[in-house]
Every structure is written in structure tokens, then in C-alpha cells.
Design a protein around this motif. Structure first.
Motif, mmCIF file in Angstrom:
data_model
loop_
_atom_site.group_PDB
_atom_site.id
_atom_site.type_symbol
_atom_site.label_atom_id
_atom_site.label_comp_id
_atom_site.label_asym_id
_atom_site.label_seq_id
_atom_site.Cartn_x
_atom_site.Cartn_y
_atom_site.Cartn_z
ATOM 1 N N VAL A 1 0.831 -1.192 0.000
ATOM 2 C CA VAL A 1 0.000 0.000 0.000
ATOM 3 C C VAL A 1 0.875 1.255 0.000
ATOM 4 O O VAL A 1 2.018 1.241 0.472
ATOM 5 N N ARG A 2 0.329 2.324 -0.540
ATOM 6 C CA ARG A 2 0.931 3.659 -0.447
ATOM 7 C C ARG A 2 -0.125 4.586 0.161
ATOM 8 O O ARG A 2 -1.321 4.372 -0.024
ATOM 9 N N GLU B 1 -1.142 7.320 -0.773
ATOM 10 C CA GLU B 1 -2.038 7.874 -1.797
ATOM 11 C C GLU B 1 -3.137 6.894 -2.226
ATOM 12 O O GLU B 1 -4.059 7.276 -2.952
ATOM 13 N N ASP B 2 -3.073 5.656 -1.766
ATOM 14 C CA ASP B 2 -4.148 4.690 -2.022
ATOM 15 C C ASP B 2 -5.331 4.885 -1.073
ATOM 16 O O ASP B 2 -6.369 4.244 -1.238
ATOM 17 N N SER B 3 -5.184 5.737 -0.085
ATOM 18 C CA SER B 3 -6.208 5.845 0.962
ATOM 19 C C SER B 3 -7.575 6.250 0.424
ATOM 20 O O SER B 3 -8.596 5.758 0.929
ATOM 21 N N ALA C 1 -8.927 5.490 -2.557
ATOM 22 C CA ALA C 1 -9.515 4.312 -3.201
ATOM 23 C C ALA C 1 -9.932 3.290 -2.158
ATOM 24 O O ALA C 1 -11.004 2.665 -2.273
ATOM 25 N N VAL D 1 -2.364 -3.950 -1.585
ATOM 26 C CA VAL D 1 -3.468 -3.588 -2.473
ATOM 27 C C VAL D 1 -3.379 -4.430 -3.737
ATOM 28 O O VAL D 1 -2.292 -4.857 -4.149
ATOM 29 N N GLU E 1 -4.114 -4.067 -7.596
ATOM 30 C CA GLU E 1 -4.285 -3.029 -8.599
ATOM 31 C C GLU E 1 -4.496 -3.688 -9.958
ATOM 32 O O GLU E 1 -3.769 -4.605 -10.326
ATOM 33 N N LYS F 1 -5.896 0.844 -11.258
ATOM 34 C CA LYS F 1 -6.915 1.172 -10.254
ATOM 35 C C LYS F 1 -6.862 0.157 -9.118
ATOM 36 O O LYS F 1 -6.777 -1.047 -9.347
ATOM 37 N N VAL F 2 -6.940 0.652 -7.880
ATOM 38 C CA VAL F 2 -7.009 -0.227 -6.714
ATOM 39 C C VAL F 2 -8.405 -0.843 -6.682
ATOM 40 O O VAL F 2 -9.410 -0.132 -6.632
ATOM 41 N N TYR G 1 -7.988 -4.690 -1.257
ATOM 42 C CA TYR G 1 -6.882 -4.522 -0.319
ATOM 43 C C TYR G 1 -7.005 -5.551 0.798
ATOM 44 O O TYR G 1 -8.073 -6.107 1.050
#
Length: 167
Positions: free
Chosen positions: A5-6, A8-10, A12, A53, A55, A59-60, A63
Motif C-alpha cells: 500500500v501507499r 495515496e491509495d487511501s 480508493a 493492495v 491493482e 486502479k485499486v 486490499y
């Protein structure tokens, strides 16, 4: 592609999870967390636990993460798991792929026991974990109340390695 995870995935992740919070009883949360709250949770878990996640096409779509089972030090080698998929991406082996990757990461990290705590009944999730090899250890009847319904929890356990003394 399954990856770490990153932050910036929060957004999604919050969007995927919001569907389950507002439209289902598979989580006991009643208010969907914001992307900022999801970022806080990711930051809190990732120093010690894996958070992955799935992907597809940039797109995610799902997770999975591990988190503390309980707060006492003696539980440190045990972890609780969670997996969520975008509602349009369920039922095609994606959850099992995330579970497989999460279990492998937990083994690499030295954990001994994984626990899946699932709202009961939840046939798709229960089928996935039992097919993977998790064993039902107990059901807590009527421990949550959401959407005018009493909800039960089923705990499933999975040994990640041979149990031995930590001395």
C-alpha cells in the motif's frame, strides 16, 4: 498486481470500504472513514504489519491488511486479517490472491498465528478462509448491532508456522 500500500491509495481504499460500511453487515463500523482516516490507519499499521493492495489497470480494486489481534504483548506473534474488494471485482479469486500474498508476508515477518474474524453468516468470506485452511474456533452470537440486526462473529484461525518456544 498485488503490491504494498501507499498513502495515496487511501482514497480508493476508503471508497471500497464505504460500500461495506453503508450497504452491508460485514463490518461493524457504521460511519465510513474518510480518506484521511484511512491514511492514518495505514500509517499506524504499516510499520509492523503488511498492508497490500490489488491493482488492475492502474486502479485499486481490493486490499488486505493485518493488524494487532489484541493489545497485550503476549499477542505480538498473532495478527488479525481483513480483506475487502471493490463490489464489482468479487468472486473471481482476487480475495484468495490477496489472502495468499498476505499470509506469505506474515510468514516472512515471523508471525505465528493469523485470525480471520468474520461477521457470521458471511458465506463468501467463510468459504474462502476454510478453503485456504483456516479452522473455525468459535462463534460469538449477537455481539454487534447494525442496520436493526443483531450480528454474530465467527473466528477462524490459521497457523503460520510450527509453534515453538521463543526463548
Amino acid at each position: 498486481m498485488i503490491r504494498d500500500v501507499r498513502i495515496e491509495d487511501s482514497a480508493a481504499i476508503a471508497e471500497i470500504y464505504a460500500h461495506y460500511v453503508t450497504n452491508a453487515n460485514v463490518t461493524f463500523e457504521v460511519t465510513p472513514p474518510t480518506p484521511e482516516e484511512m491514511a492514518r490507519r495505514i500509517a499506524a499499521y504499516t510499520p509492523k504489519y503488511p498492508y497490500l493492495v490489488l491493482e488492475e489497470k492502474g486502479k485499486v480494486v481490493g486490499y488486505a491488511y493485518a493488524s494487532p489481534f489484541k493489545s497485550r504483548a503476549a499477542y505480538d506473534k498473532t495478527t488479525e486479517l481483513a480483506i475487502y474488494l471493490d463490489r464489482d471485482h468479487c468472486g473471481k479469486g482476487r480475495g484468495t490472491a490477496l489472502l495468499t500474498a498476505l499470509i506469505e508476508r506474515l510468514k516472512e515477518m515471523g508471525f505465528y498465528t493469523a485470525i480471520a474474524c468474520i461477521t457470521h453468516p458471511n458465506p463468501p468470506s467463510e468459504k474462502m478462509v476454510t478453503a485456504f485452511g483456516f479452522q473455525l474456533v468459535g462463534v460469538y452470537p449477537n455481539v454487534g448491532y447494525k442496520n436493526n440486526t443483531w450480528l454474530s462473529i465467527a473466528d477462524y484461525i490459521y497457523p503460520l508456522r510450527t509453534y515453538a518456544s521463543q526463548d
